[in-house]
Every structure is written in C-alpha cells, then in structure tokens.
Design a protein around this motif. Structure first.
Motif, short mmCIF file in Angstrom:
data_model
loop_
_atom_site.label_atom_id
_atom_site.label_comp_id
_atom_site.label_asym_id
_atom_site.label_seq_id
_atom_site.Cartn_x
_atom_site.Cartn_y
_atom_site.Cartn_z
N THR A 73 0.31 -1.19 -0.34
CA THR A 73 0.37 0.27 0.00
C THR A 73 1.00 1.35 0.09
O THR A 73 1.78 1.73 0.77
N ASP A 91 -5.80 -3.32 0.11
CA ASP A 91 -5.87 -4.32 1.32
C ASP A 91 -7.18 -3.20 1.93
O ASP A 91 -6.77 -1.80 2.71
N PRO A 92 -8.28 -4.11 2.65
CA PRO A 92 -9.83 -3.40 3.26
C PRO A 92 -9.61 -3.24 4.78
O PRO A 92 -9.57 -2.34 5.28
N ARG A 93 -8.33 -3.60 5.48
CA ARG A 93 -7.40 -3.73 6.59
C ARG A 93 -6.96 -1.91 6.16
O ARG A 93 -6.51 -1.26 7.55
N ALA A 94 -6.35 -1.74 5.36
CA ALA A 94 -5.43 -0.39 5.40
C ALA A 94 -6.59 0.80 4.64
O ALA A 94 -7.13 0.64 4.11
N PRO A 95 -6.47 1.48 6.18
CA PRO A 95 -7.01 2.69 5.72
C PRO A 95 -7.08 3.69 4.90
O PRO A 95 -6.28 3.94 4.40
#
Length: 100
Positions: A73, A91-95
C-alpha cells in the motif's frame, strides 16, 4: 588510482593472459610484464553504465501500478494538512487516510 587492463603478447604473436595493473594516470603504458618480462599491450574495454538505480528507474519501480502488484500500500503526504492519502493498494484493512 585507476586499474588498467593489459594483455600479454606471446612470442608467436598470439594473445596471452589478461592482467589488471593499478598505476597512476600520469604513468606511461607498460610495454613489458613486470615479472616475466613478456611484451604487453593495453586493452581498452567498453565502459559500463549502471541504469538499474537511476532516478527514472526508481520512479518507475515505485509507481502505483507496481506497488499494488507487489501487494503493498502506498501513501502520499498532503503538504498542507500533513495527512497521508492512500494512492495504491487494495488491502481493506489499510485506511484511506492517516494522520501524522
């Protein structure tokens, strides 16, 4: 001091072994081998240009497409607010944004 490449010239005129000899730029080219006394000639080799770590190549490797393809990311900092915005990565966890 630079390293010069010399090639031995055998008695029959054929090419012998290559030698690398460090000597000052102001020194005259060697004509005789320092140990064996055989004839030498200086060999001129093409220069090598390293293009792997040029600014253009680095910029290309850090492009959003390559970063995302490698699974990373990438964030870019907004100079006015100091906030980092996601420009590449899935990545969905990355803001989407991060504060300093």
């Amino acid at each position: 001091m630079p390293i010069y490449v010399y090639q031995e010239i055998r008695e029959d005129g054929s090419e012998g072994e290559l030698l690398e000899i460090e000597q000052p730029m102001s020194a005259k080219p060697l004509e005789k081998h320092p140990v064996t006394g055989r004839s030498l000639r200086r060999v001129y080799l093409p220069t090598t240009v390293n293009t792997k770590y040029t600014p253009g190549h680095t910029k290309q490797m850090l492009s959003e497409k390559n970063v995302e393809k490698a699974g990373f990311t990438k964030y870019v900092r907004d100079k006015q607010t100091g906030t980092y915005h996601k420009t590449a990565g899935t990545d969905p966890r990355a803001p989407d944004t991060m504060r300093k």
